[in-house]
Design an enzyme around this catalytic site. Structure first.
Site, short mmCIF file in Angstrom:
data_model
loop_
_atom_site.label_atom_id
_atom_site.label_comp_id
_atom_site.label_asym_id
_atom_site.label_seq_id
_atom_site.Cartn_x
_atom_site.Cartn_y
_atom_site.Cartn_z
N ILE A 82 0.48 -1.32 0.36
CA ILE A 82 0.13 0.27 -0.50
C ILE A 82 0.73 1.29 0.17
O ILE A 82 2.37 1.15 0.82
CB ILE A 82 -0.90 0.03 1.48
CG1 ILE A 82 -1.88 0.70 0.90
CG2 ILE A 82 -0.70 0.00 2.66
CD1 ILE A 82 -3.33 1.33 1.70
N CYS A 83 0.14 2.03 -0.80
CA CYS A 83 0.90 3.55 -0.26
C CYS A 83 1.94 3.38 -1.49
O CYS A 83 2.03 3.28 -2.52
CB CYS A 83 0.92 4.12 0.84
SG CYS A 83 1.53 5.96 0.99
N ALA A 84 3.28 4.18 -0.42
CA ALA A 84 4.41 4.05 -1.87
C ALA A 84 4.45 2.53 -2.20
O ALA A 84 6.10 1.92 -3.02
CB ALA A 84 5.26 4.52 -1.45
#
Lengths: 183, 183
Positions: free
Chosen positions: B102-104
């Site tokens: 998730i995210c980066a």
């Protein structure tokens, strides 16, 4: 920089607490996680252990702009039974600052008659705990300086609402974009 | 009971990690928070300190059904540079189990060529990190055993998608109702 005090007990719903800590720190607020359990090391309701920033015995609440009470069981009941936590709610409320509660925690405010005549919400099935309040099922309610919300699934809107109240709608919208919330 | 391993580094986005831990534990999964930082006491990207369940050196990943990689900076970069973390991704992927980021953090999978030809998403502005993937801007993507998502604001749908993949849509819908998510 707004000062935020967040209560954390054994059995607190970790992410109802920590989503708020995380998002308000991102917004530049000075957030202190305050253990009411006599030890900075505290384990929440889903076996996540955190290190709080302070003990409640060390914190005066006189300078806080916001007090946050997360839910979870048995955390909410432990907070409700804690004299220093009750005193904190009174201190912050008497100063006209924000008192915010989520999930089961609005019952602590309901039982303390803080929500009489106010729009408020709480975890499903607990409406009767909000003594004298105009209860609805919105994700978040703001009425005067009392902000209430319903559960882990509403923790992010709850945090964004606190930002909106302190810093304005544009700041809250910018934060929502930054964390990819409902974009 | 499904076994879930979640990597946690110094500088990990705490709530991208802990929302998943919390919600998957609520669903009855056996979730282990695994520190890659040589100490069970780890501080994330917003100064929240947690006590992890294990060190990565103590965990084999051979029996896990799900590996979760949270984002945050510098946590994502530290995870990417960690040999044992890279070995964990390969172990779980080789066994055909779920690898979720998730995210980066999807960039770690992108750089490792795990997402070639797959639908995937990542934090805004980082699409080019997903080498060879069919990148979109959905909140969550599932393609084969790879699940990707975009940021703290999508952490709950990310966790609910993991439940849906392992336990079915009804279980995910029940969990959403229980936590008052988009009700």
């Amino acid at each position: 920089m707004a000062k935020v005090a967040l209560l954390f007990s054994t059995g607190t719903e970790e992410c109802e607490a920590l989503n708020v800590v995380d998002i308000l720190r991102r917004a530049g607020m000075e957030v202190s996680i305050i253990s009411i359990s006599g030890d900075r090391k505290v384990t929440g309701s889903h076996d996540i252990t955190i290190i709080a920033d302070e003990l409640i015995e060390e914190h005066s609440f006189e300078e806080d702009d916001v007090l946050v009470i997360p839910g979870g069981m048995p955390g909410t009941n432990i907070i409700e039974a804690n004299e220093l936590a009750q005193k904190a709610i009174k201190t912050v409320s008497d100063k006209g600052k924000f008192v915010c509660a989520i999930c089961a925690a609005p019952k602590v405010l309901g039982h303390g008659a803080y929500l009489v005549g106010r729009n408020a919400c709480i975890y499903p099935g607990m409406d009767d705990e909000l003594t004298g309040a105009k209860v609805n099922h919105e994700e978040v309610n703001v009425d005067g300086k009392f902000i209430t919300s319903r559960g882990l699934g509403t923790a992010i809107p709850f945090a964004l609402t606190i930002i909106e109240q302190l810093q304005g709608k544009e700041a809250a919208d910018n934060m929502a974009a930054k964390i990819v919330f409902r974009q």
